[in-house]
Design an enzyme around this catalytic site. Structure first.
Site, PDB file in Angstrom:
ATOM      1  N   HIS A  18       0.840  -1.209   0.000  1.00  0.00           N
ATOM      2  CA  HIS A  18       0.000   0.000   0.000  1.00  0.00           C
ATOM      3  C   HIS A  18       0.868   1.250   0.000  1.00  0.00           C
ATOM      4  CE1 HIS A  18      -3.236  -2.668   2.105  1.00  0.00           C
ATOM      5  NE2 HIS A  18      -3.098  -2.936   0.829  1.00  0.00           N
ATOM      6  N   ASP A 115      -6.344   5.346   0.729  1.00  0.00           N
ATOM      7  CA  ASP A 115      -6.532   4.134  -0.065  1.00  0.00           C
ATOM      8  C   ASP A 115      -7.811   3.426   0.391  1.00  0.00           C
ATOM      9  OD1 ASP A 115      -5.820   2.589   2.177  1.00  0.00           O
ATOM     10  OD2 ASP A 115      -3.705   2.564   1.595  1.00  0.00           O
TER      11      ASP A 115
END
Ligand code: UDP
Length: 491
Positions: A18, A115
């Site tokens: 991520h 995200d």
């Protein structure tokens, strides 16, 4: 009078897979889009060397990296808690820290980019009057499935899971049960509800950025735009802005690279299961034998076996000591393959390896970053998905793009056998089929390059987001001159 520079705050959820694309997005917002950026990182294990290396800003003047304190959720989870649920909990527990960190900034950022796991932070963005975007660090097909599922009658999702009926996504490729997102496998598992909630959060911002490109997923992006298809579910504009991938570091002193320097062109298979992927002991043994029997060159990033967990190193990724010969490989394997193979414990410089001319194939778990890194280096793949959305990624590579072979586990024991591995390795490195895939992968590579080059579709798409942010930044500048005490500027 000069317009204020837009300032983007980016929130990276725990995990190197991520953090890496969020860093790339920050770099792109800075150059060419003229932003200042602050990345707030929710860390995994404090001891991860690979993670700590990423905390060094590539451009300290314009990219500030703020590592929020590690949140200990051990009281909230047990051994059955999934990675998805743990991530959601870590993000939730970190929200007060994020709020304080933004409050203390000299100038409040214009926009918050989160995200998939960060949409609960939109409340914080609202408090400070910031724009809000979601950054989908994987592809548009995954996005389509994730935002569409929560709108379906639960019976449809149950039929998908229990009766293996494909999940139909309006205007785009259906998702077969065999390829489905891990979270959709069992509606009785608590992760199922957690994931549906994540899907509901995505359309709540001002737009969705996707680390993919128009030309790669034209049909899906069209469906996401079309109000009679998925556009009514996405609700906000969807921006294809990828592929955002790390460039090769200019200096690289690594044993792997020195070893690759001595190998012939396109002769080596790189084997890696991402930052946290793990295999069972039986599977590791079969893989070792398969590589040995293929008689082809390889670099294999190995991790200790985990018999019941396919992402067993997720929260400790990159903190292995990297030394010594792993004792879980078949006896004599390292000695017997010494002349053709290199075993690297835990972590390897993947972007440099994939960019090396000696590498001719990538056996991968199909994490989206690994997939993009293979594409942008023109390296054909053996798709060996483990969990999360990786099966969907594998299907896209094998069936839509024709740039990968799919590893098939024997149905009865969920293990890919050594003979199958041997065949795939030979196909990708020395047979005609592999050569065809390499050619097709070069075409995809070219399309990827075009998208992010000057005038390319992804660059244009991110420019639109940048101009929205610039307008907001100017508005905020004007307000701050007029109204002191305005919450938006917390001097
Ligand atoms: N990676 C690396 N060295 C390793 C393993 C992984 O540099 O030994 C990097 C890889 O280049 C990629 C990221 O970690 O950028 C993994 O992301 P991906 O989406 O492929 O998989 P995830 O780890 O999220 O499952």
């Amino acid at each position: 009078m000069q317009n204020p520079i837009p300032h983007a705050a980016l929130l990276a959820s725990p995990g190197l897979g991520h953090l890496i694309p969020v860093l790339e997005l920050a770099k792109t917002l800075v150059d060419p889009h003229g932003f200042r950026t602050t990345i707030f990182v929710i860390p995994i294990d404090q001891a991860s060397t690979a993670q700590n290396q990423l905390f060094k800003s590539p451009n300290p003047d314009l990219i500030d990296i703020v590592v929020l304190p590690f949140v200990d959720i051990s009281d909230l989870v047990d051994s059955t808690t999934s990675v998805v649920t743990s991530l959601v909990l870590m993000m939730r527990e970190s929200l007060p820290l994020l709020r304080s960190a933004i409050f203390e900034m000299k100038v409040t950022p214009t926009v918050l980019v989160v995200d998939l796991f960060g949409t609960e932070a939109f409340d914080v963005a609202d408090e400070f009057g910031m724009l809000k975007y979601v950054f989908d660090t994987t592809n548009a097909w995954f996005l389509a499935a994730t935002i569409y599922a929560p709108t379906l009658d639960r019976r449809v999702l149950e039929e998908h899971a229990y009766d293996k009926i494909p999940l139909r996504l309006p205007g785009c490729r259906q998702v077969l049960f065999e390829d489905t997102l891990e979270a959709f496998l069992d509606p009785k598992d608590p992760t199922f509800e957690v994931f549906l909630e994540l899907g509901k959060g995505i359309p709540k911002g001002d737009g969705i950025l996707v680390n993919s490109w128009q030309e790669l997923e034209a049909t899906t992006f069209k469906a996401l735009e079309d109000k009679s298809l998925l556009g009514r579910v996405a609700r906000v504009p969807v921006y294809p802005i990828g592929p955002l991938v790390r460039g090769v570091a200019s200096t690289q002193n690594s044993n792997v690279i020195s070893w690759l320097d001595k190998q012939p062109m396109e002769s080596v298979l790189y084997v890696s299961f991402g930052s946290g992927g793990t295999l069972s002991s039986k599977q590791i043994t079969e893989l070792a034998w398969g590589l040995e029997l293929s008689q082809q060159r390889f670099v294999w990033v190995v991790r200790p076996p985990m018999d019941d967990d396919k992402s067993g190193s997720y929260f400790s990724a990159g903190n292995g000591n990297g030394d010594g010969t792993p004792d879980f490989l078949p006896e004599g394997f390292v000695a017997r393959t010494r002349d053709i193979g290199l075993v690297v414990p835990s972590w390897a410089p993947q972007r440099e390896i994939l960019a090396h001319p000696a590498v001719g194939g990538f056996l991968s778990h199909c994490g989206w970053n690994s997939t993009l890194e293979s594409i942008t280096n023109g390296v054909p793949m053996i798709a060996w998905p483990l969990c999360a959305e990786q099966k969907m990624n594998g299907t896209m590579l094998v069936e839509e793009l024709g740039v990968a072979l799919r590893a098939q586990a024997a149905a009865y024991e969920d293990v890919v056998g050594k003979e199958e591995i041997k065949k795939m390795v030979r196909k990708i490195l020395v047979e005609e089929e592999g050569e065809e895939m390499r050619k097709r992968m070069r075409e995809v590579k070219y399309s990827a390059q075009e998208a992010v080059n000057k005038g390319g579709s992804s660059l244009k798409s991110l420019s639109q987001v940048a101009s929205n942010c610039k307008i907001r930044s100017e508005d905020l500048g004007a307000k701050s001159k007029g109204a002191r005490g305005d919450l938006l500027i917390s001097q």
